[in-house]
Design an enzyme around this catalytic site. Sequence first.
Site, PDB file in Angstrom:
ATOM      1  N   HIS A 167       0.815  -1.222   0.000  1.00  0.00           N
ATOM      2  CA  HIS A 167       0.000   0.000   0.000  1.00  0.00           C
ATOM      3  C   HIS A 167       0.848   1.271   0.000  1.00  0.00           C
ATOM      4  O   HIS A 167       0.395   2.307  -0.471  1.00  0.00           O
ATOM      5  CB  HIS A 167      -0.948   0.005   1.200  1.00  0.00           C
ATOM      6  N   ASP A 168       2.052   1.219   0.531  1.00  0.00           N
ATOM      7  CA  ASP A 168       2.900   2.414   0.511  1.00  0.00           C
ATOM      8  C   ASP A 168       3.688   2.504  -0.786  1.00  0.00           C
ATOM      9  O   ASP A 168       3.625   3.505  -1.499  1.00  0.00           O
ATOM     10  CB  ASP A 168       3.870   2.412   1.698  1.00  0.00           C
ATOM     11  N   VAL A 209       2.104   3.180  -4.445  1.00  0.00           N
ATOM     12  CA  VAL A 209       1.492   4.479  -4.749  1.00  0.00           C
ATOM     13  C   VAL A 209       2.581   5.543  -4.937  1.00  0.00           C
ATOM     14  O   VAL A 209       3.017   6.188  -3.983  1.00  0.00           O
ATOM     15  CB  VAL A 209       0.490   4.897  -3.641  1.00  0.00           C
ATOM     16  N   ASP A 230       7.795   5.896   0.329  1.00  0.00           N
ATOM     17  CA  ASP A 230       8.246   7.038   1.141  1.00  0.00           C
ATOM     18  C   ASP A 230       7.477   7.195   2.460  1.00  0.00           C
ATOM     19  O   ASP A 230       7.495   8.264   3.074  1.00  0.00           O
ATOM     20  CB  ASP A 230       8.118   8.336   0.335  1.00  0.00           C
ATOM     21  N   SER A 269       4.433   7.587   2.983  1.00  0.00           N
ATOM     22  CA  SER A 269       3.292   8.519   2.948  1.00  0.00           C
ATOM     23  C   SER A 269       2.049   7.839   3.526  1.00  0.00           C
ATOM     24  O   SER A 269       1.166   8.497   4.070  1.00  0.00           O
ATOM     25  CB  SER A 269       3.020   9.000   1.522  1.00  0.00           C
ATOM     26  N   HIS A 295      -2.082 -13.367  -0.376  1.00  0.00           N
ATOM     27  CA  HIS A 295      -3.453 -13.713   0.038  1.00  0.00           C
ATOM     28  C   HIS A 295      -3.499 -15.084   0.714  1.00  0.00           C
ATOM     29  O   HIS A 295      -4.551 -15.538   1.127  1.00  0.00           O
ATOM     30  CB  HIS A 295      -4.402 -13.706  -1.174  1.00  0.00           C
ATOM     31  N   ASP A 303      -7.023 -18.694   3.698  1.00  0.00           N
ATOM     32  CA  ASP A 303      -6.612 -20.082   3.495  1.00  0.00           C
ATOM     33  C   ASP A 303      -6.924 -20.831   4.786  1.00  0.00           C
ATOM     34  O   ASP A 303      -6.269 -20.643   5.803  1.00  0.00           O
ATOM     35  CB  ASP A 303      -5.103 -20.125   3.174  1.00  0.00           C
ATOM     36  N   THR A 309      -3.762 -23.411   6.119  1.00  0.00           N
ATOM     37  CA  THR A 309      -2.594 -22.844   6.824  1.00  0.00           C
ATOM     38  C   THR A 309      -2.762 -21.319   6.870  1.00  0.00           C
ATOM     39  O   THR A 309      -2.047 -20.582   6.189  1.00  0.00           O
ATOM     40  CB  THR A 309      -1.272 -23.221   6.104  1.00  0.00           C
ATOM     41  N   ASP A 351       2.531 -19.558   2.274  1.00  0.00           N
ATOM     42  CA  ASP A 351       2.960 -20.743   1.523  1.00  0.00           C
ATOM     43  C   ASP A 351       2.212 -20.829   0.191  1.00  0.00           C
ATOM     44  O   ASP A 351       1.406 -19.952  -0.130  1.00  0.00           O
ATOM     45  CB  ASP A 351       2.752 -22.025   2.353  1.00  0.00           C
TER      46      ASP A 351
END
Length: 332
Positions: free
Chosen positions: A73-74, A77, A81, A83, A199, A249, A252, A257
């Site tokens: 997410h940082d 974009v 930095d 932000s 994910h 998942d 696990t 994995d």
Amino acid sequence: MSSKALFLLLAFLSFSAVSLRHALADNEQDPGLVMNFYKDTCPQAEDIIKEQVKLLYKRHKNTAFSWLRNIFHDCAVQSCDASLLLDSTRRTLSEKETDRSFGLRNFRYLDTIKEAVERECPGVVSCADILVLSARDGIVSLGGPHIPLKTGRRDGRKSRADVVEQYLPDHNESISVVLERFSAMGVDTPGLVALLGAHSVGRTHCVKLVHRLYPEVDPALNPDHVEHMLYKCPDAIPDPKAVQYVRNDRGTPMVLDNNYYRNILDNKGLLIVDHQLATDKRTKPYVKKMAKSQAYFFKEFAKAITKLSENNPLTGTKGEIRKQCNVANKHH
């Protein structure tokens, strides 16, 4: 050689020497990202971050998912930095409060790590580097590979909330859009498939997947999995205050994995993007390869995280070293 030619030659050599000196000085000021950037200014920095990540993970296992998600997410974009960590002000909305950041949390633990580093070396280590290194160490906590990452980032001073949607694909975007966004950062197709392997850990909030269950169940979903999803998400319009979710998942849930790839090939992907990854002809071959080989998944995952962490960083004299990660420094 005539005296005029000699004069011109000497002038050229003198100019070249000055240019070289300036170039070297600039280089010294801005070596860019390098391995072990803090070896002279704060030799304990990386060890402190690693130790803090271990302690926090022991107390709150889900922090590791947050650190892993932060790097995406940082860094995706515009720039890596930090932000993402800035709070909203009266004038600007923070990135972490946009729709694309739904479910992001545990920022206070980054403040804890920053405080520990500040006690050792005040004003030296950037929040951007702390964000990246905590993600690296969080990946190891989840059973993922150790990824050697460079440091030397500096912190931005402004939130990029207004452009988040141009860079971060939504979970309902087409796989073409997702491939395009990552390609713009230099992440290739196997890299994208590997990054979505994140994910494999964590959870998906019901609000993000009820459209696949109500008013009718998406026929692409594995019927065996639908029962569990309906049990976990019993309402077509989930209560936003209730924390209703499905584990990404079930086998696990706390381990990074390649189980994720086996699940999505079995139509157990929770998000549209998971389903498309396993069915689109551009990505399916890599999904199958990663489902068979965890080593291949880890290799591509490490390459993609490295690429992401080096996306357009502020280095040298650009940006600043924030005193606190959630606010820019006050300049008088």
